[in-house]
Enzyme design. Structure first.
Site, PDB file in Angstrom:
ATOM      1  N   GLU A  88       0.778  -1.231   0.000  1.00  0.00           N
ATOM      2  CA  GLU A  88       0.000   0.000   0.000  1.00  0.00           C
ATOM      3  C   GLU A  88       0.816   1.291   0.000  1.00  0.00           C
ATOM      4  O   GLU A  88       0.395   2.291  -0.579  1.00  0.00           O
ATOM      5  CB  GLU A  88      -0.930   0.000   1.228  1.00  0.00           C
ATOM      6  CG  GLU A  88      -1.982  -1.086   1.228  1.00  0.00           C
ATOM      7  CD  GLU A  88      -2.994  -0.926   0.104  1.00  0.00           C
ATOM      8  OE1 GLU A  88      -3.377   0.227  -0.187  1.00  0.00           O
ATOM      9  OE2 GLU A  88      -3.362  -1.945  -0.500  1.00  0.00           O
ATOM     10  N   SER A 463     -44.341 -36.374  37.493  1.00  0.00           N
ATOM     11  CA  SER A 463     -43.914 -36.875  38.806  1.00  0.00           C
ATOM     12  C   SER A 463     -42.649 -36.225  39.325  1.00  0.00           C
ATOM     13  O   SER A 463     -42.320 -36.371  40.504  1.00  0.00           O
ATOM     14  CB  SER A 463     -43.709 -38.389  38.739  1.00  0.00           C
ATOM     15  OG  SER A 463     -44.939 -39.043  38.510  1.00  0.00           O
TER      16      SER A 463
END
Length: 771
Positions: A88, A463
């Site tokens: 870059e 239960s």
């Protein structure tokens, strides 16, 4: 004349040049004064997603439009910095914001190429554009960009500018900054990437969509070679290194983000809480949330739930292929047609779709999503063997050529034909000593069903609710040795709150007079109903609120004894924790602490000692109930749990009418866990799909891992508990050859049958109510 013409021309051009320079200076002064403040850079506050972690600090969830991991410049590997600058701005540390040599080089390159082939933006100019400007290609924007670059260079150091660039730049796949991109594409931290990977990342800023290695691997590789050539040209790598790196493969992680464990339901719970507080800022402020979830527990719970749901689904039989492809019409591009066939087909983790290419008696060949061709035979076809058909059949369950099915690989790498289950499940575990949630799986697959069955599913507990009724009876004067008649009963609509009710025991058998301990272990419904009758319905409804249950979800009618109310798995897990910790009500929590992006603690959950919490039942009650629930495992409906070879486990199975819900709720002194399975739209799980058969194996598989390094706990009787020998047939005290039983000191068993029913020894009318 010529001299005069040249003189006037010179004066004219000079004047025009001077005017241009003055206008340029004026424009620069005007533009410079209108340039934005650099506070955004000097006080950099990037958009960082909400991140959620396990107790160990492992990432389990992330929410935000921008994935970003902030990194300081001194933590960036040198080879990555070289790659970025080479690609870059190789003169970054030499120019003052605008690289004039780079401008001339780009102009010459573009002129000779006959078009725009090379840009002249420096890294500083890119920072200016990314933070303050648009990407429109105009002279005005370029002029402002250059001036901003000068201003930035004047205010910030080179390293700071590069640091901003490395953290802010967009690199595809919702990844902002090189640290996030390293995780996205390679599944690595920035410090772990090699030079080949660094070169590929450094090639992304020019055009992330074009050079994305997930979407365009060939173009990404070409761009990587360009970056490597720049490194070579600038003498950062040797000829040999260049050739080696140029041909070195770079494996790409296909998924956008890989989390340490499957904890989507937990992550979503956290997201909702943080969003309620911060709204949209929740996704950009870099909030870190540390949960109480533990890696080993969560993974064990996930595997236990999925494997047992699949095992249940296998018992119910094969439902048939999920689609069909006409292979005779695929033309020349078969792969494209096959992949398109998967577009609307669900998958789940390791359960993936496949198209059947050929079928014979002993094997099938399939095309798996992603391109792999697989032959499945023998054991891999056991689930669907009778449904194989060489020819297309009208039978919807038949597997023939073109059928779309689901397959799964086992631990030995063998493929099996399976199917995605329709049933749902939940598993949650908590620490009874402080309420910390250790594992939470809210369903079979979060991506297929976001409904969290741990916290949102209100189901009948069956239960598994009985221990709370039995606990209430202990407070009313009952003991584990109290004899209760397990015999048929019939009730009118006024007594039940709905209609005539003739309850039955699960097995259809009745034991007659039976001790309360045995009634719970064998889950005797008629005995439980008689207990509820004896202690008063209103009292029982009020008593269960001590455990965190909501009274209005448990109407005071006799079916409450059999779990006809509504609970969530998390709620009942907290209820069982009361027994495990000796009688204290704890509040389950899953957020340990919340931090900002800088590590400052914003909120922290204080670990509350049990003695500081509310005691809701007598410690003697908790001890006796634990002892009774241990017998559920020792000789009752959960004997299957004895395979864990531990003596410190207690719990209760639960099955609702017509086998609609199956539960197992159980605990060890330091861990309470609940497993549930059922359909979202309530329907029968199938005959004999009880809690002991369907939910208990899930609980066992989880506990086997969760308690692997946990020493066996000892339950010591608290003050006020005495051990006496009793006759197991009568519940009366004997001097020898009896069964040892625990009692509240003031509730010792009577010494004779005549005394059993005297007021000072038992509740009023106990004889009539129980017999």
């Amino acid at each position: 004349m010529i001299t005069r013409w040249l003189y006037y021309s010179f004066i004219t051009f000079f004047a025009l040049g001077l005017i241009s320079v003055l206008l340029l200076i004026f424009a620069a002064l005007v533009t410079f004064s209108s340039l934005p403040s650099l506070n955004t850079l000097t006080d950099y506050q990037p958009k960082i997603p909400l991140r959620i972690y396990s107790e160990e600090g492992l990432l389990i969830g992330e929410f935000g439009t921008e994935r970003r991991d902030l990194v300081r410049i001194d933590a960036v590997p040198a080879h990555l910095k070289q790659a970025i600058l080479s690609a870059e701005d190789d003169r970054f540390y030499e120019h003052s914001g605008v690289d004039y040599l780079g401008v001339l080089r780009a102009a010459y390159s573009n002129f000779t190429a006959g078009g725009v082939r090379q840009g002249a933006s420096t890294i500083t100019m890119q920072v200016a554009r990314n933070f303050f400007l648009t990407r429109e290609k105009t002279l005005t924007r370029k002029f402002s960009e250059a001036l901003l670059a000068f201003k930035i260079e004047h205010s910030l150091s080179k390293d700071k500018i590069l640091e901003l660039y490395i953290n802010q730049i967009y690199l595809g796949q919702r990844s902002y900054g090189f640290a996030a991109a390293a995780q996205t594409y390679f599944g690595k931290t920035l410090q772990e990437i090699n030079l080949a990977e660094a070169a590929m990342l450094a090639g992304l800023p020019k055009a992330p969509s074009s050079f994305n290695p997930v979407v365009n691997p060939k173009r990404a590789k070409a761009r990587q070679r360009y970056v490597l050539s720049r490194l070579h040209k600038l003498n950062h790598i040797s000829d040999q290194e260049f050739k080696q790196l140029e041909n070195q493969p770079v494996p790409i992680v296909k998924q956008t983000r890989e989390f340490a464990m499957p904890a989507d339901y937990v992550a979503e719970m956290v997201r909702q809480i943080i969003y309620d507080r911060l709204k949209e800022e929740a996704y950009s402020r870099g909030i870190k949330v540390y949960t109480t979830i533990r890696l080993s527990d969560q993974q064990a719970a996930y595997q236990a739930l999925r494997s047992n749901v699949l095992e249940y689904d296998r018992r119910r039989g094969y439902r048939g292929p999920v689609g069909h492809v006409d292979l005779s019409k695929h033309g020349t591009d078969q792969e494209k047609v096959l992949e398109a066939a998967f577009d609307d087909i669900d998958e789940s983790d390791d359960i993936v779709p496949a198209v059947v290419l050929s079928v014979n008696k002993n094997e099938i060949q399939v095309y798996k999503k992603g391109g792999e061709r697989i032959v499945i035979k023998s054991e891999g076809l056991s689930f669907v063997g009778k449904h194989l058909s060489a020819q297309k059949s009208v039978d919807k369950k038949h597997i023939s050529q073109g059928a779309i099915i689901h397959i799964k690989q086992d631990h030995e790498k063998n493929w099996h034909v399976v199917q995605l289950p329709k049933v749902e499940a939940a598993l949650v575990s908590i620490d009874p000593n402080d309420g910390a949630i250790r594992a939470l799986i809210g369903g079979f697959d979060f991506h297929l069903n976001q409904f969290n069955h741990v916290t949102q599913a209100w189901r009948q507990p069956g239960s598994s609710f009985k221990p709370f009724i039995y606990s209430a009876s202990l407070e009313k004067g009952f003991t584990p040795a109290t004899i209760i008649n397990d015999a048929p009963l019939s009730f009118s609509a006024a007594q039940t709150g709905s209609k005539l009710w003739e309850p039955r025991n699960f097995d259809g058998k009745y034991s007659g007079p039976i001790r309360m301990r045995e009634a719970l272990a064998k889950s005797k419904n008629l005995a439980s109903i008689r207990i509820l009758q004896a202690i008063d319905l209103q009292y029982a409804q009020d008593y269960i609120t001590r455990f965190g249950f909501e009274a209005d979800k448990h109407p005071p009618y006799l079916p409450m004894a059999l779990g006809s109310g509504s609970v969530t798995p998390l709620q009942i897990a907290a209820g069982y924790a009361v027994f495990a910790n000796g009688g204290f009500r704890i509040k389950p929590y899953f957020i340990s602490r919340i931090e900002d992006n800088h590590g400052n603690i914003l909120e922290q959950t204080r670990n509350t000692a049990l003695k500081e919490t509310e005691r809701v039942i007598d410690p003697r009650n908790a001890f006796i109930m634990t002892s009774m629930m241990q017998d559920v495992i020792n000789y009752g409906t959960a004997t299957r749990a004895k395979q864990l070879k531990r003596t410190d486990l207690a719990g209760k199975t639960g099955t609702t009418s017509n086998f609609v819900d199956a539960w197992f709720c159980g605990f060890q002194k330091n861990l309470a866990a609940v497993a549930w399975i059922g359909y979202d739209e309530p329907q029968s799980l199938g005959k004999n799909e009880t809690g002991g058969r369907t939910a208990l194996p899930m609980w066992i598989q989880y506990m086997e891992t969760a308690l692997r390094n946990e020493p066996e706990a000892k339950y010591s009787p608290p003050n006020g508990i005495v051990a006496e020998r009793i006759n197991p047939e009568t519940g009366l005290r004997v001097l020898s050859n009896g069964t040892t039983e625990y009692f509240f000191r003031e509730q010792l068993p009577p010494i004779s049958t005549e005394q059993l029913y005297e007021p000072e020894h038992a509740p009023q009318n106990l004889k009539d109510q129980l017999f």
